[in-house]
Design an enzyme around this catalytic site. Sequence first.
Site, mmCIF file in Angstrom:
data_model
loop_
_atom_site.group_PDB
_atom_site.id
_atom_site.type_symbol
_atom_site.label_atom_id
_atom_site.label_comp_id
_atom_site.label_asym_id
_atom_site.label_seq_id
_atom_site.Cartn_x
_atom_site.Cartn_y
_atom_site.Cartn_z
ATOM 1 C CD GLU A 193 84.260 -34.331 -8.340
ATOM 2 O OE1 GLU A 193 83.192 -33.563 -7.955
ATOM 3 O OE2 GLU A 193 84.310 -35.297 -7.691
ATOM 4 C CD GLU A 276 85.714 -36.955 -4.384
ATOM 5 O OE1 GLU A 276 86.272 -35.992 -4.159
ATOM 6 O OE2 GLU A 276 84.307 -36.906 -4.048
#
Length: 798
Positions: A193, A276
Amino acid sequence: MTRAPVRVRRTLAALLGLSLSVLSGLAAPTAAQAAPPPSSTTSITVNGTKPGLTFDGVGAISGGGGNSRLLADYPEPQRSELLDYLYKPGYGASLQLLKLEIGGDTNSTDGAEPSHMHTAGTVDCDQGYEWWMAEQAKARNPQIRLAALSWGAPGWIGGGNFWSQDTIDYLMSWMDCADQHGLTIDYLGGWNERGYDKTWYRNLKTTLTARGYGATKVVAADSDWGVADAMAQDQAFKDAVDVVGVHYPCGYLGAYTDCPSTTTAQRLGKPLWASENGSQDAHTGAAAVARSVNRGYLDGRMTAYFNWPVIAALYPNLFFSTDGMSVANQPWSGNYSIGKTTWVTAHTTQFTRPGWHYIDSAGGYLGGKRANGSYVTLKSTNNTDYSTVIETMDATAVQTASFAITGGLSTGQVHVWDTDVRSDDTSRWFVRQQDIIPSGGKYTLTLQPGHVYTVTTTTGQGKGTATAPARRALGLPYADNFETPAATTSPKYFTDMNGAFQTVSCGGGRAGTCLRQMAPMSPIRWTDEPYNAPYTIMGDGTWSNYTVKVETLFEQSGSVELLGRVNQQGRNNNGLNAYHLRVSDTGAWSIDKSDIHWNFTTLASGTTGALGTGSWHTVAFTLEGSTLTAAVDGVTLGSATDFGYTNGQAGLGVTGYRTDQFDDFALTPGTVTTHQGPVTSGLTGKCAEAPGDAGGTPVRLWDCDGGSTQAWTWSNGTLTHHGKCMDVAGQGTADGTAVILWDCTGGANQQWEPQPDGSLKGFQSGRCLDVPGGTTANGTELVIWDCNGGANQRWTLP
């Protein structure tokens, strides 16, 4: 009304002119529960010659914050039972993919995972517990595919720059460690991320090939769809990336009703993954998971799904403490809870394999409407077997699915499995129903609202039967001299929040094994907490009065700390409700209080003789009622008074990234403290009362009047009234379970944990003492409910 035997149903079918398949699905409702006629019928043609993308699997993530940490410390047989529920084919979640965190000595959500290279050039392939987790997964399912991703990295790398060749070389050493453990890493990502660097990914791909890991596929960028736009504009970047992995394509949290990708991403010709997703409670998040596994493919052409995390094997005072397939937060008792998410996941994983193909024409939304639910169909590599997974999470009426099988697929017996997601009755999760015998390749299935179904021609599925023992407190005294090897390089029950606390040979002339903080400098961080310092916590959140004592060695100038009454941690370690005793090598000391935002208040401080570096000293921190006392080498330094935190765990820390050591950790119980008086509600003027003294008497809300019905005694986690305990009826854990008086048994359903927001959390259920609906009406009977911080869940103890 019981279900008619097959021969009777055949006769009924003949008399009514109906095909047996219509009557051969799920058990019919009883007369008292007669269902209305189906509101709609969806025709599904399952044609084995029709196209669809290759299925890459459904899995979960071990990492992104220490979420698996406590699993390794579970006793047998519970540890093996939990692992079986995760990985064993035909038993539980039967995960097909497992993503491992590449530890970086830094907090990555609910904890820190240790690096294999705390310093440049020093490799330790036995650090942490991810190798153990992967080995256990592979032992149960040799076909499981492994992925790996970094959240952070040691600070020596690239001068603090993650996007450097240093990091690539560091990852290659980690790959070498995986090889030493007999593990093949199938997929490797970049920085979780945190975007991407195109040159870095090109270099990663080149280096993997040069180092003999050319079969490992590169995943980018574990963030958003922007990486697909960059790949479309840069052929070299596109060539370096094998899989486009995106996080939370259905949105972060919420219902996960829509799971789109982008046209640009789909045109790349690369596999698209929900690399995810999840982040939801193991029970209440099941509906969202059921939607997103199907809809990720229907909406976004995503062929793999990773749930975060794999298991909630972490302490309940951490922010995401119930997310995962299951919850396992009491290794000393062996207690655990298999989440409903396990079973909605099993509806795909137990009936498919990576390498199967979707049949696009046999997938969609029931009746063409999202609100009715979704379905996907996958066919086996044998081009005969198939499985259709159907979810009706948002449906409000009974529906029918009418199947026609063609194109070389089996027209034989079909097996039906069903989970009632709206039910909290575990016996209604993942249940094999009556088989269906198609007639002419056709059959019909009745679909109830709020269910997940799988219809399949495959066999070998099953529902694990292992059950957990009851919860119990971790008793005091407790001690660890760090000499007994634990399951990992962390001592039993200790979980690191920043830094890396590892058992090593003692320094300072001491023989044996000690606990050492191994990270010598601030890491490349993933979180942004304002207080960035190593600490590790352990134990039972119900502990109240105790002394924590440890031997410590200052390797360098600085301070160590003992933590007491460690309570709620802020999200991503952005705060901690706890008391700290800090002692410096200079002799300076202080008793400090931290809060959920990392605001520190010094309650007492002073200076004793310099302790120096290179020698051992004994530090002790006593928490007795509102009195907090500091001692060094058996001499009391001073004390403070504070009423803020009444209970919580213990811990050890270092106030900066230094390599100090600890030994002979010990916790001794203090005095049992009792307080008598009313239990006052956050609803103005209201108190908890018991209108009688008999077992089974409901605890209810009433105007505070100081009478005997409102007299309670609070003592170390229990509330008693005239000799009876405040009890969760039947040891229940579901929302709405009644709170009553009962004979005191010492059970976890009679233990309550005060929270910083004033709520009382049931030790067994994890739910809070609640006034239903927030009503202020006298006589309202109290229950337990999901903790929400509302005024109807706030209580002032005697």
